[in-house]
Design an enzyme around this catalytic site. Sequence first.
Site, PDB file in Angstrom:
ATOM      1  CB  SER A 138      33.358  28.967   5.071  1.00 41.86           C
ATOM      2  OG  SER A 138      34.689  29.339   4.911  1.00 41.86           O
ATOM      3  CE1 TYR A 151      35.276  25.465   8.757  1.00 42.57           C
ATOM      4  CE2 TYR A 151      35.922  26.184   6.678  1.00 42.57           C
ATOM      5  CZ  TYR A 151      35.600  26.370   7.814  1.00 42.57           C
ATOM      6  OH  TYR A 151      35.093  27.542   7.977  1.00 42.57           O
TER       7      TYR A 151
HETATM    8  N1  LIG Z   1      37.963  32.006  11.236  1.00 44.91           N
HETATM    9  C1  LIG Z   1      37.648  32.412   9.946  1.00 44.91           C
HETATM   10  O1  LIG Z   1      38.444  33.226   9.275  1.00 44.91           O
HETATM   11  C2  LIG Z   1      36.297  31.847   9.293  1.00 44.91           C
HETATM   12  C3  LIG Z   1      35.974  32.137   7.822  1.00 44.91           C
HETATM   13  C4  LIG Z   1      34.942  31.414   7.449  1.00 44.91           C
HETATM   14  C5  LIG Z   1      34.052  30.813   8.355  1.00 44.91           C
HETATM   15  N2  LIG Z   1      34.207  30.725   9.712  1.00 44.91           N
HETATM   16  C6  LIG Z   1      33.103  30.261  10.343  1.00 44.91           C
HETATM   17  O2  LIG Z   1      32.681  31.008  11.529  1.00 44.91           O
HETATM   18  C7  LIG Z   1      32.581  30.131  12.758  1.00 44.91           C
HETATM   19  C8  LIG Z   1      33.428  30.684  13.907  1.00 44.91           C
HETATM   20  O3  LIG Z   1      34.505  30.024  13.326  1.00 44.91           O
HETATM   21  P1  LIG Z   1      35.758  30.503  14.366  1.00 44.91           P
HETATM   22  O4  LIG Z   1      37.175  30.523  13.185  1.00 44.91           O
HETATM   23  O5  LIG Z   1      35.779  31.521  15.115  1.00 44.91           O
HETATM   24  O6  LIG Z   1      36.049  28.996  15.072  1.00 44.91           O
HETATM   25  P2  LIG Z   1      36.506  28.746  16.576  1.00 44.91           P
HETATM   26  O7  LIG Z   1      37.166  27.216  16.563  1.00 44.91           O
HETATM   27  O8  LIG Z   1      37.257  29.608  17.264  1.00 44.91           O
HETATM   28  O9  LIG Z   1      35.285  28.544  17.323  1.00 44.91           O
HETATM   29  C9  LIG Z   1      34.011  27.554  17.100  1.00 44.91           C
HETATM   30  C10 LIG Z   1      33.370  27.229  18.348  1.00 44.91           C
HETATM   31  O10 LIG Z   1      32.576  26.210  18.365  1.00 44.91           O
HETATM   32  C11 LIG Z   1      32.792  25.461  19.468  1.00 44.91           C
HETATM   33  N3  LIG Z   1      32.323  24.089  19.384  1.00 44.91           N
HETATM   34  C12 LIG Z   1      32.947  22.980  18.702  1.00 44.91           C
HETATM   35  N4  LIG Z   1      32.498  21.889  18.869  1.00 44.91           N
HETATM   36  C13 LIG Z   1      31.157  22.149  19.669  1.00 44.91           C
HETATM   37  C14 LIG Z   1      30.248  21.236  20.122  1.00 44.91           C
HETATM   38  N5  LIG Z   1      30.299  19.946  19.739  1.00 44.91           N
HETATM   39  N6  LIG Z   1      29.215  21.898  20.570  1.00 44.91           N
HETATM   40  C15 LIG Z   1      29.162  23.177  20.940  1.00 44.91           C
HETATM   41  N7  LIG Z   1      30.289  24.012  20.563  1.00 44.91           N
HETATM   42  C16 LIG Z   1      31.142  23.453  19.913  1.00 44.91           C
HETATM   43  C17 LIG Z   1      34.422  25.569  20.125  1.00 44.91           C
HETATM   44  O11 LIG Z   1      34.486  25.310  21.258  1.00 44.91           O
HETATM   45  C18 LIG Z   1      34.572  27.137  19.680  1.00 44.91           C
HETATM   46  O12 LIG Z   1      34.045  28.045  20.680  1.00 44.91           O
HETATM   47  C19 LIG Z   1      32.729  28.838  12.190  1.00 44.91           C
HETATM   48  O13 LIG Z   1      31.494  28.506  11.714  1.00 44.91           O
HETATM   49  C20 LIG Z   1      33.621  28.846  10.946  1.00 44.91           C
HETATM   50  O14 LIG Z   1      33.304  28.053   9.833  1.00 44.91           O
HETATM   51  C21 LIG Z   1      35.275  31.281  10.079  1.00 44.91           C
END
Ligand SMILES: NC(=O)c1ccc[n+]([C@@H]2O[C@H](COP(=O)([O-])OP(=O)(O)OC[C@H]3O[C@@H](n4cnc5c(N)ncnc54)[C@H](O)[C@@H]3O)[C@@H](O)[C@H]2O)c1
Length: 262
Positions: A138, A151
Amino acid sequence: MDGIHGKVAIVTGASTLIGAAVAAAFHRYGAKVILADIDEARGREAASALGEGATFVRTDITKDEEIQSCVQRAIELYGGVDFLVNLACSYIDDGIQASRSDWHASYDVNVVGAVMMTKACLPQMAGREGAAIVNFSSISARVAQTGRWLYPVTKAAVAQLTRNMAMDLAPEGIRVNSVSPGWTWSRVMDELTQGDRAKTDRVAAPFHLLRRTGDPEEVGEAVVFLCSRHASFITGADLPVDGGYSAMGPEQAEAAIPRLCE
Ligand SMILES: NC(=O)c1ccc[n+]([C@@H]2O[C@H](COP(=O)([O-])OP(=O)(O)OC[C@H]3O[C@@H](n4cnc5c(N)ncnc54)[C@H](O)[C@@H]3O)[C@@H](O)[C@H]2O)c1
């Protein structure tokens, strides 16, 4: 995109917007996809929206037996594993207030879960032509963000883990890279703004050169690219998918000098 059609991808965390878009991108380019997540309702919906060649498998990546059955399902249904995307994450983060168990929980999902998924997929992926892993780091891995310790630290660990994995899996013919998204239109942003994408873009504008949040599909395309034949000499790298966020330091995408004359 070359080198994706007919292959098999496991995407963890595939139930919400970004994960579902990554799964959809693989599917669009002709791969079979396992959507692995603990959120059954959203995961089943995302898989059935894709149709044939996409299956939701309830998988808690903190549980070794569920990881094993996920990989087993990929073998039974689609004949093995070519690509693994470690996308599932925990946002648990109370900064300095966080307890020891919060730290363990965060690391268990964001770092250890990705390692255990990789270990379980390794026998399937080793020696398979074009095998590749994409981890999710990230923009948060490189900067200080108010009130956040767990995080960003786990995401920095993922970036380092990617380099270690790339080194040790290269002899098996497996490339390992990470993506570092910027602000991406996602479940959290949807919930925080009650679906107000325009407001999210407005807030994101000063610190993204492209002056908006990214689309989940744009992250999906980058992940599939890293797994494709087009990225055949790329390993151990982190690809920013951040609209230019990381190109800036403390300067923002707004002229600073004129403010001296205000
Ligand atoms: N949203 C952003 O702007 C952003 C920015 C940078 C990086 N990211 C990265 O992108 C990825 C997705 O982020 P997001 O915002 O969509 O997150 P989110 O919380 O919407 O999705 C994460 C998913 O992981 C699942 N999860 C959590 N614990 C789990 C477990 N123990 N086993 C299996 N699944 C599990 C959740 O149920 C969820 O569906 C992440 O790795 C996050 O770090 C997101």
